[in-house]
Enzyme design. Structure first.
Site, short mmCIF file in Angstrom:
data_model
loop_
_atom_site.label_atom_id
_atom_site.label_comp_id
_atom_site.label_asym_id
_atom_site.label_seq_id
_atom_site.Cartn_x
_atom_site.Cartn_y
_atom_site.Cartn_z
CG PHE A 265 30.85 50.47 53.62
CD1 PHE A 265 29.47 50.59 53.75
CD2 PHE A 265 31.45 49.28 54.02
CE1 PHE A 265 28.71 49.53 54.28
CE2 PHE A 265 30.70 48.22 54.55
CZ PHE A 265 29.33 48.36 54.68
CD GLU A 266 37.70 51.72 57.41
OE1 GLU A 266 38.82 51.46 56.96
OE2 GLU A 266 37.53 52.40 58.45
CB ILE A 267 31.39 47.27 59.35
CG1 ILE A 267 30.31 48.07 58.63
CG2 ILE A 267 30.85 46.73 60.68
CD1 ILE A 267 29.08 47.26 58.25
#
Length: 378
Positions: A265-267
């Site tokens: 999970f990366e933004i």
């Protein structure tokens, strides 16, 4: 007869007067209506100017996937479309080391509200570089297999880690975008996200967002920190003045405590990965060979870079999205957050403040207070 004619004329006169009266009423009614209508239009135009929609952020979801990941990936897509993207319609970029099948393209396209794009990874981004001693790398894989280290014997996994560390954002399909949200197969998003997260990142000057922070297996990265220290010694100007060293080190940088933001999970802002600091850092690591001689993961690589090269205010912990990637769950423990987001997770499963979670170190560094419900779950 004269009387009859006079009577007829009188009737005609009254009829004409009535017609004139009706015409006058209609005219002024129409005129008044037009005035009100014009006024309403003017007010709506002025309102639309004042409340002009914000320009959509140039952002995309990005997924590295194999054709055989399709059915597990569809669940991830449906989850994030239901919870977020059906309201915003952002694009999705899919990358693979071989061409995607027609079935993969058809099934994913039908499920996504934005545009879908499919790209093949260049050979030199998914192969062993010429400077790597292939015998040494093979021996390392065999040794890790004997020691039971997860993915220790996998060359494909190493290609994935290297690609996610230094190449996915260089693919031509990513050219036109400023932000990305990484999504993997078999993940789930638990809460409604009613705000534009990319807009949030842009307006608040955030460059790296995460949902889970844990510790890496030391056996996979035994020399990563020493290599990093060598790089910093040669490039001290890349260190941010207010960096997050206290998240990734317990002794001001002497050693690495293995904390990393779980990169499934990366933004993030692509300018960070495209920066001179990150580019030189990745190239330095790549030439050191640790992606193949050991099993350096993209999560510690991204995390170390973000913690050292970015100001700590440019990091953001998403505590309201709700996220699962086996075996870990981020589930908001604040009841008001779960109710607002219609979250479908069990807060008892949350690992945010569990013993060993590196979010604790992030909170301490930022001077943040833990939710009042903390004592109910930890």
């Amino acid at each position: 007869m004269a009387s009859s004619i006079i009577h007829s004329r009188s009737k005609l006169t009254r009829l004409l007067v009535l017609i004139f009266f009706l015409f006058t009423v209609l005219y002024w009614t129409s005129s008044s209506s037009k005035t009100e209508s014009n006024k309403l239009i003017k007010e709506n135009v002025e309102k639309s100017i004042l409340e002009k929609p914000k320009k959509k952020i140039k952002a995309t979801f990005v997924t590295l996937a194999r054709n055989e990941d399709l059915w597990e990936l569809l669940g991830s897509i449906q989850s994030i479309e239901d919870r977020f993207n059906h309201k915003f319609g952002y694009d999705w970029v899919f990358l693979n080391d071989v061409p995607f099948t027609d079935e993969f393209i058809e099934e994913t396209t039908k499920s996504i509200s934005g545009k879908t794009k499919y790209g093949v990874i260049p050979y030199d981004h998914w192969s062993v570089p010429i400077w790597i001693d292939t015998k040494k790398a093979e021996d390392a894989r065999n040794d890790m297999k004997e020691r039971g280290i997860i993915y220790g014997d996998s060359l494909t996994y190493r290609h994935m880690c290297r690609y996610e560390s230094g190449f996915f954002y260089r693919h031509p399909l990513m050219d036109g975008y400023d932000y990305y949200w990484r999504v993997e197969p078999s993940v789930e998003f638990y809460c409604d996200v009613d705000y534009d997260v990319f807009q949030f990142m842009a307006e608040n000057n955030k460059e790296y967002g995460f949902a889970i922070a844990i510790r890496e297996y030391l056996e996979t990265i035994p020399t990563l920190w020493e290599t990093t220290k060598e790089f910093i010694k040669q490039n001290p100007s890349f260190l941010a003045d207010h960096n997050s060293i206290d998240v990734i080190s317990d002794d001001k940088g002497e050693t690495y405590n293995l904390c990393h933001f779980w990169s499934n999970f990366e933004i993030g802002k692509l300018d960070f990965l495209r920066s001179k600091a990150y580019t030189k850092y990745f190239n330095y690591l790549d030439k050191a060979g640790g992606f193949f001689y050991e099993r350096w993961g993209d999560a510690p690589v991204h995390s170390i870079a973000a913690s050292l090269f970015l100001d700590q205010d440019k990091l953001h912990f998403f505590d309201d999205i709700g996220y699962y990637h086996g075996p870990y769950t981020n589930c908001p423990i604040e009841k008001k957050v779960r109710l607002k987001g219609r979250c479908s997770c069990n807060p008892n499963d949350d690992v945010t403040f569990a013993r060993g979670s590196c979010v604790n170190k992030y909170y301490k560094m930022k001077g943040l207070k833990k939710p009042k419900e903390y004592s109910n779950y930890y």
